[in-house]
Design an enzyme around this catalytic site. Structure first.
Site, short mmCIF file in Angstrom:
data_model
loop_
_atom_site.label_atom_id
_atom_site.label_comp_id
_atom_site.label_asym_id
_atom_site.label_seq_id
_atom_site.Cartn_x
_atom_site.Cartn_y
_atom_site.Cartn_z
N SER A 81 -9.76 1.83 2.94
CA SER A 81 -8.96 2.61 2.02
C SER A 81 -7.93 1.79 1.24
CB SER A 81 -8.20 3.69 2.82
OG SER A 81 -7.29 3.10 3.75
N LYS B 44 0.84 -1.20 0.00
CA LYS B 44 0.00 0.00 0.00
C LYS B 44 0.88 1.24 0.00
CE LYS B 44 -3.93 2.03 2.57
NZ LYS B 44 -4.82 1.86 3.74
N SER C 202 -9.92 -0.62 7.09
CA SER C 202 -9.35 -0.44 5.75
C SER C 202 -8.63 -1.64 5.19
CB SER C 202 -8.40 0.77 5.75
OG SER C 202 -9.12 1.97 5.85
#
EC number: 6.3.5.7
Length: 486
Positions: free
Chosen positions: A149, A74, A173
Site C-alpha cells: 500500500s 506515508k 506494503s
C-alpha cells in the site's frame, strides 16, 4: 548520492540545505502530474525548515544526522498540523494534534518534510489504486502500478522527489512497492520501531520502516527511528545497535537459506525466478553458503493473513463512526442512520470488503473455525521460520511473484491482487525483519526485487548481506531508460 555523501557535502559547504531541498521539490513538481505520489506537498514548510538548518549550521550549532535532508512520509503517520488522510474520504480533513513517534524522531534528527505520500486507502491494497485521491503510477512506466500500500513513498524515492521516505508494512506494503519501483524497502522486526501515531490497520502486523535509494541509507533511517517508546506497549526494549557499522564486513561463510516453497509457488514469473536465482549465485560468489531449506506452511500465509488482518481491521476501524471526527454524512434521520451512512460513504469498496470479512470471521459461531484456526496456523508458520534459522543466518526469496502489473489489471479480481503479497505476508505473521533489494529488470524494463529475511532483531546482519550484494551486483549499471527516474 547517499545520505552520508549529501551530509558530507552539506558540512563542507558544497551545497546548502535550501539548495538541496529546492532541487528535490523541483523534481517533485515535474513528476507529480504524471505520478500522483503525494497527497500533500509541504513546500513552504520544507523551505523554511531548510533555511533554519542552514542558519544553525552557519552558527556552528550541533546538528542531527539527517539535518537538512528532504524526506517524505506515508500519509497514515500522524504529523502535527499537517493533514493525515490515510488516502480516505473518511479522514480527508483530519489534522492530527500530535506527532507520531517516528516522525518526531526524524524531525529531531533534522530531517525536512517535503510531503505526505499517497497509499491504498487505510493501507489496504497492493497497488495504490484504492486511494480516494487517485491512483499513483510507477515511475519506471506510468502504465503500471507502483505496488502498495505504500506506493506513493516508493514512487517518491524512485523519482527523486525525496532522498528517502517512511512507509508501513502489514503484509508486504513496504517490500512489494520497493520491488516494483526499484528501491530498497525495509520492514523491521515487529516492535523494533514504535507504532504510536501510525493509524492502525492490523495492530499485530503493522510495522513502520524506510524506503531508500540504497541499503546504507535505509540503515541510517532505521538508526533514527528504532528504539523503545513508552507510548507503544508492543515496542521492544532491546538496545539499538549501530546499523551502519557492519555494512562493509564480508559475508564469507554466512549461510543463506533459499526457501524451496517460494521458488515453487504457483504464479511465480519466470523472469523473477531467474533474476533472484542469479542474485543467490552472486551471494555465493561473495563467499556465502547457499542452503536449500523448507518452510512447509509458507504458502499458507496468505489464507491465514486474510482472516487475521481483516479481523483486526474490523475492530480498529469501528472507531470511525462520524461522531467525534472524520467524515459525517449529512441530514441523517437518526444516530444509527448517521453512523451507517458515514461509514458507507466514507470508506471505499476495498476497506468495506475487508471490514465485512473481518466481522464475519469474528462473529459468533465462526470465530473458532476461522480466527482461532488462523492464529494456530500463524504459530506453525512462525515455528517453520524458527526451524529454518537453526540451519541458516538469513533467508532468501523473491519479493513479489511478478514485476509491477498494469494499472487496472486486477481491478475486478481481488484474489489476484491479494496474491501479489504471497511472498511477503509470512514474514509479517512471524514478526521478522525483511528487506527488498533491487536485483534486476524484466525484459519490459520493470524492476525486480530480492527479499532477504532475518531472525528477530537481526536487522544488522540483514543490512550487511543486502549491502554486500548491492555493492557487488551493481544492478543499476545496466538499468533501462525511464524519463521519471533520475
Amino acid at each position: 548520492m547517499t545520505i552520508s555523501a549529501w551530509r558530507q557535502r552539506l558540512q563542507a559547504g558544497g551545497v546548502s540545505s535550501r539548495e538541496l531541498v529546492d532541487e528535490h521539490l523541483q523534481r517533485l513538481e515535474q513528476s507529480e502530474p504524471s505520478l500522483n505520489a503525494f497527497v500533500e506537498v509541504t513546500a513552504e514548510r520544507a523551505r523554511a525548515d531548510a533555511d533554519r538548518v542552514d542558519q544553525a549550521r552557519a552558527a556552528g550549532e550541533d546538528l542531527g544526522p539527517l539535518a537538512g535532508l528532504p524526506l517524505a512520509i506515508k500519509d497514515n503517520l500522524c504529523t502535527r498540523g499537517v493533514r493525515t488522510t490515510c488516502s480516505s474520504r473518511m479522514l480527508e480533513q483530519f489534522v492530527p494534534p500530535y506527532e507520531s513517534t517516528v516522525t518526531d524522531r526524524l524531525w529531531g534528527a533534522g530531517a525536512v518534510l517535503v510531503g505526505k505520500t499517497n497509499l491504498d486507502e487505510f493501507a489496504m491494497g497492493g497497488s495504490t489504486e484504492t486511494s480516494a485521491f487517485g491512483a499513483t503510477k510507477n515511475p519506471w512506466n506510468i502504465e503500471h502500478v507502483p505496488g502498495g500500500s505504500s506506493g506513493g513513498s516508493a514512487a517518491a524515492v524512485a523519482s527523486g522527489s525525496c532522498l528517502a521516505s517512511l512507509g508501513s508494512d502489514t503484509g508486504g506494503s513496504i517490500r512489494q512497492p520497493a520491488s516494483f519501483c526499484g528501491v530498497v524497502g525495509l520492514k523491521p522486526t515487529y516492535g523494533r520501531v514504535s507504532r504510536w501515531g501510525l493509524v492502525a490497520f492490523a495492530s499485530s502486523l503493522d510495522q513502520v520502516g524506510p524506503f531508500a535509494g540504497c541499503v546504507a541509507d535505509a540503515a541510517e533511517l532505521l538508526q533514527v527511528i528504532a528504539g523503545h517508546d513508552q507510548r507503544d506497549s508492543t515496542c521492544l526494549t532491546a538496545d539499538v545497535p549501530n546499523y551502519s557499522a557492519g555494512l562493509a564486513a564480508s559475508i564469507k561463510g554466512l549461510r543463506v537459506g533459499v526457501i524451496r516453497e517460494c521458488f515453487e509457488a504457483e504464479g511465480l514469473d519466470a523472469e523473477v525466478k531467474a533474476s533472484v536465482q542469479a542474485s543467490a549465485a552472486q551471494l555465493e560468489a561473495l563467499g556465502a553458503e547457499l542452503v536449500d531449506v523448507s518452510c512447509p506452511r509458507f504458502n499458507d500465509g496468505i489464507a491465514t493473513y486474510y482472516v487475521i488482518a481483516p479481523s483486526e481491521a474490523s475492530a480498529n476501524l469501528a472507531r470511525y463512526d462520524g461522531v467525534k471526527y472524520g467524515f459525517r454524512a449529512e441530514e441523517a434521520e437518526s444516530l444509527a442512520s448517521m453512523t451507517a451512512r458515514s461509514r458507507a460513504e466514507g470508506f471505499g469498496a476495498e476497506v468495506q470488503r475487508r471490514i465485512l470479512i473481518g466481522t464475519y470471521a469474528l462473529s459468533a459461531g465462526y470465530v473458532d473455525a476461522y480466527y482461532r484456526k488462523a492464529q494456530q496456523v500463524r504459530t506453525l508458520i512462525r515455528r517453520d521460520f524458527d526451524a529454518a534459522f537453526q540451519q541458516v543466518d538469513v533467508l532468501l526469496t523473491p519479493t513479489a511473484p511478478s514485476p509491477a502489473f498494469k494499472a487496472g489489471a486486477h481491478a475486478d479480481d481481488p484474489l489476484a491482487m491479494y496474491l501479489a503479497d504471497l511472498l511477503t505476508i509470512p514474514v509479517n505473521l512471524a514478526g521478522l525483519p525483511a528487506i527488498s533489494v533491487p536485483c534486476g529488470f524484466s525484459a519490459a524494463g520493470l524492476p525486480i526485487g530480492m527479499q532477504l529475511i532475518g531472525n528477530v532483531l537481526d536487522e544488522a546482519r540483514l543490512l550487511q548481506v543486502a549491502h554486500q550484494y548491492e555493492q557487488a551486483a551493481d544492478v543499476f549499471a545496466q538499468r533501462p531508460e525511464a524519463s521519471l527516474v533520475p
